[in-house]
Design a protein around this motif. Sequence first.
Motif, mmCIF file in Angstrom:
data_model
loop_
_atom_site.group_PDB
_atom_site.id
_atom_site.type_symbol
_atom_site.label_atom_id
_atom_site.label_comp_id
_atom_site.label_asym_id
_atom_site.label_seq_id
_atom_site.Cartn_x
_atom_site.Cartn_y
_atom_site.Cartn_z
ATOM 1 N N UNK A 155 2.988 11.531 8.207
ATOM 2 C CA UNK A 155 3.229 12.550 9.231
ATOM 3 C C UNK A 155 4.732 12.749 9.337
ATOM 4 N N UNK A 156 5.118 13.948 9.676
ATOM 5 C CA UNK A 156 6.541 14.273 9.797
ATOM 6 C C UNK A 156 6.797 14.672 11.237
ATOM 7 N N UNK A 157 7.574 13.861 11.939
ATOM 8 C CA UNK A 157 7.849 14.070 13.354
ATOM 9 C C UNK A 157 9.308 14.431 13.558
ATOM 10 N N UNK A 158 9.541 15.386 14.455
ATOM 11 C CA UNK A 158 10.918 15.763 14.767
ATOM 12 C C UNK A 158 11.679 14.599 15.392
ATOM 13 N N UNK A 159 10.982 13.770 16.142
ATOM 14 C CA UNK A 159 11.648 12.663 16.845
ATOM 15 C C UNK A 159 11.681 11.382 16.024
ATOM 16 N N UNK A 160 10.553 11.062 15.340
ATOM 17 C CA UNK A 160 10.440 9.779 14.656
ATOM 18 C C UNK A 160 10.621 9.858 13.147
ATOM 19 N N UNK A 161 10.868 11.052 12.617
ATOM 20 C CA UNK A 161 11.057 11.168 11.178
ATOM 21 C C UNK A 161 9.761 10.989 10.410
ATOM 22 N N UNK A 162 9.851 10.395 9.223
ATOM 23 C CA UNK A 162 8.677 10.185 8.379
ATOM 24 C C UNK A 162 7.912 8.957 8.855
ATOM 25 N N UNK A 163 6.625 9.144 9.128
ATOM 26 C CA UNK A 163 5.789 8.048 9.619
ATOM 27 C C UNK A 163 4.478 8.020 8.836
ATOM 28 N N UNK A 164 3.835 6.858 8.842
ATOM 29 C CA UNK A 164 2.567 6.699 8.151
ATOM 30 C C UNK A 164 1.877 5.472 8.704
ATOM 31 N N UNK A 165 0.575 5.415 8.478
ATOM 32 C CA UNK A 165 -0.214 4.278 8.968
ATOM 33 C C UNK A 165 0.235 2.997 8.262
ATOM 34 N N UNK A 166 0.135 1.881 8.948
ATOM 35 C CA UNK A 166 0.556 0.595 8.378
ATOM 36 C C UNK A 166 -0.167 0.295 7.070
ATOM 37 N N UNK A 167 -1.444 0.669 6.979
ATOM 38 C CA UNK A 167 -2.193 0.379 5.751
ATOM 39 C C UNK A 167 -1.782 1.313 4.612
ATOM 40 N N UNK A 168 -1.310 2.503 4.937
ATOM 41 C CA UNK A 168 -0.738 3.379 3.905
ATOM 42 C C UNK A 168 0.506 2.705 3.333
ATOM 43 N N UNK A 169 1.317 2.134 4.217
ATOM 44 C CA UNK A 169 2.513 1.412 3.770
ATOM 45 C C UNK A 169 2.125 0.230 2.884
ATOM 46 N N UNK A 170 1.130 -0.529 3.304
ATOM 47 C CA UNK A 170 0.646 -1.661 2.495
ATOM 48 C C UNK A 170 0.185 -1.197 1.125
ATOM 49 N N UNK A 171 -0.528 -0.078 1.124
ATOM 50 C CA UNK A 171 -1.032 0.451 -0.132
ATOM 51 C C UNK A 171 0.119 0.817 -1.069
ATOM 52 N N UNK A 172 1.160 1.481 -0.536
ATOM 53 C CA UNK A 172 2.316 1.832 -1.353
ATOM 54 C C UNK A 172 3.027 0.599 -1.889
ATOM 55 N N UNK A 173 3.217 -0.379 -1.034
ATOM 56 C CA UNK A 173 3.840 -1.628 -1.495
ATOM 57 C C UNK A 173 3.025 -2.277 -2.608
ATOM 58 N N UNK A 174 1.716 -2.283 -2.432
ATOM 59 C CA UNK A 174 0.832 -2.917 -3.403
ATOM 60 C C UNK A 174 0.925 -2.222 -4.759
ATOM 61 N N UNK A 175 1.052 -0.885 -4.733
ATOM 62 C CA UNK A 175 1.178 -0.132 -5.978
ATOM 63 C C UNK A 175 2.485 -0.485 -6.688
ATOM 64 N N UNK A 176 3.571 -0.565 -5.925
ATOM 65 C CA UNK A 176 4.872 -0.880 -6.525
ATOM 66 C C UNK A 176 4.866 -2.283 -7.128
ATOM 67 N N UNK A 177 4.257 -3.229 -6.433
ATOM 68 C CA UNK A 177 4.223 -4.603 -6.949
ATOM 69 C C UNK A 177 3.362 -4.702 -8.199
ATOM 70 N N UNK A 178 2.325 -3.869 -8.246
ATOM 71 C CA UNK A 178 1.517 -3.678 -9.445
ATOM 72 C C UNK A 178 1.194 -4.930 -10.224
ATOM 73 N N UNK A 179 1.573 -4.932 -11.485
ATOM 74 C CA UNK A 179 1.236 -6.025 -12.390
ATOM 75 C C UNK A 179 2.122 -7.244 -12.212
#
Length: 757
Positions: A489-513
């Motif tokens: 989500x893009x908020x004028x006040x809070x900037x770029x935000x996302x659910x905690x599990x979305x963040x976990x998912x992104x981290x998990x992808x980067x850590x990958x193999x």
Amino acid sequence: MASTSSVQKRFKYDVFLSFRGEDTRKTFVDHLYVALVNKGIITYKDDETIDKGERIKEQLIRSIQDSRFYIIVFSKNYASSSWCLDELVEIIKCQKTAEHTAYPIFYDVEPTEVRKQSGLVGEAFEQLTRKRKRTLEDATLEKENDVGRWKNALKEAADLAGMELKNTFNGHEAKFIQQIVQDISLKLHLINLSIDMKLVGMETRVRDVISSLELDLDDVRMIGIKGIGGGGKTTLARAVFDHISIWFEGKSFVEDVREVSKGSLSGLKDLQKQILSSVLNDQTIVVAGVSDGKSMMKRMMPNRKVLVVLDDVDDIDQLEALAGETTWFKPGSRIIITTRDEQVLVAQRVNVIHDVTLLSDEEAICLFSRHAFGREIPDQGYEELLRKVVHYAAGLPLTIKVLGSHLCGRTEHEWVDTIERLKTIPLEKTLKRLELSYNGLENDEKEIFLDVVCILKGEGKNDSIRILESCGFNAHIGLKVLEQKSLITISDNDGLRFHDHIEEMGWNIVRGLYPLEPSKHSRLWIKEEIEDILVYEMGSTEATRSIILKYTTLQPTTIMRGLRKMRELRFHSVHKGDIVWAVDEVSQYLPDALQCLYWPKYPFRSLPQPFQANKLVNLEMVGSNISELWEGGEKKVLNKIRFIDLRYSKLETFDLSMTPNLEKLDLEGCCDFYKLHIPVECPKLKFLDLTSSKVSNLNLGMIPHLEVLHIDGCKELVELHLPVECLSLEFLYLSGSKDVIILKNSTCLLNVQSSNS
């Protein structure tokens, strides 16, 4: 969102049909039975040939007891059958309980004839009793008991609220049957709804969606329900479907459209067949191909008012095949589409888009408790652990249900272990559901997503766009796509935000193999891992693309030495901790691949001499020690740089000939700055901020497309040249500047803000 377990009796049949076979089996009852079955009502109809005088079977008694509703079709010969009357006695017995309901249908007789056993009913009943008198030679008591029970049953049945054919729809049987089926359907629906609607947090959500469907309007409406994977879209759509499907002539709930349509070449064709078969109640329909399916839907669907739910759609091609145009459907029809991708709904031009709302803490506790404890109130002593679980789930129903089921029956110690494990190892089931959205992205959108969740969390929209564009991405479109797919989500006040599990998912992808080898990760954001890599110079030549190092206590020389192997690094951000840096000018190094460099309080007087900066697009060094870009006044031309932010630095002069494509130069608060060299035209520069500088003379003739100029607090400024060519200038900020400024060749400005004017 989970259903409450019900203590109500579960019935094998919805309806039990009681009728006299020789009167109605092949006519009225046959048509009624087909209509009930086609409506999805489970109906019992005994088609066996009954021997005269045979007693009612035990199996038939169980079937009566296992039915919720009874439809008793009173015809002229109904009372001539001991079998029918024994059925009726058992039906009236069950009817007296709250779980069963009987509906008398007076087919070719009147209620008073049944009540008083008069007229045709009386003749039939008398015929039966005469036969029994001849048959039963020595069973007078049994005969009298049977007759008494039958008479009472007939009277009680006639007293129930029923329907009389000759007084309904002028005796038209088809309409009469349609009304019976509709009445039974509605009552079954209300019973089932009382169970299904006991869903956590669903009542208000269902009401909102139904309101937007505007069921009273005689048009075709399509609405969308969008949201994060595992957020409850399907549950909400199912609850709405169950709530309103009774009002439609045909219905179809199509699950997993994304998976089915992409799972095989025949996927979309199979879904078209499913919809047609469901709404038309015809399982023999054959669809040769997708184009054939479209033609069939256009031709066959407009004759029925239908409710169709298309669940988990992720491509407009799917909608074009399954609900291409509103003209495919009869007025009054409603189409509900669930998706993670808002753009699919926009392209389909749906009437309303609903964002599915995640569960509140209170709702989450209720749902979790149902799965973990079997009731809405948690066990005593688990309050603190439950609070941690709910915090981790962050309102996502899927996570709450998975954890609740996993922890059901576990000890307190096992709860603690599970919660601790979640800090480093996220739930695989949740991640896999969320990764479906990531897998649907284009490659550049995936890169933007990973930068957002690993590096740019909380950054403002404009700053994020600048950073991403500096790294070569089309940030405007990319961020819009991520937002439409319910990833951020893009908020004028809070900037770029996302659910905690979305963040976990992104981290998990980067850590990958390489989950345990940070030096092989494309993005680095964990302070301790980055510091180890820099201290021990373990950086990867190929892997690392972006680093954000916050509140480090490492010395700058250590940081720069550690960067030597990161030759493909494109984004580097350093925030120092509350320490004093020791400066060693000899050890400076920055990778030439850098496209975006963010280093507040940069300690050196200039950029490293070996640093070519040929790919640098964005340079931000707020509050830095830098006094000149290159040591000794060297002039390296930076062809790709577009944004420079050196606010509150020690910069003294700047030569715009080194930055021919510069769009923004922010030198606010550079109190030592006294000279801006503009020897060549700067056609792309639109923003210039010299607030509180010592500039005394400023000629904008070589900056023809400048739009915003800040010269607030420039007390040394005595002469400002605004040539006629500067027609793009929209805002000129003069507040706090010298009392008298000579404006030469000035044009009419759209907006001048000055405390002196």
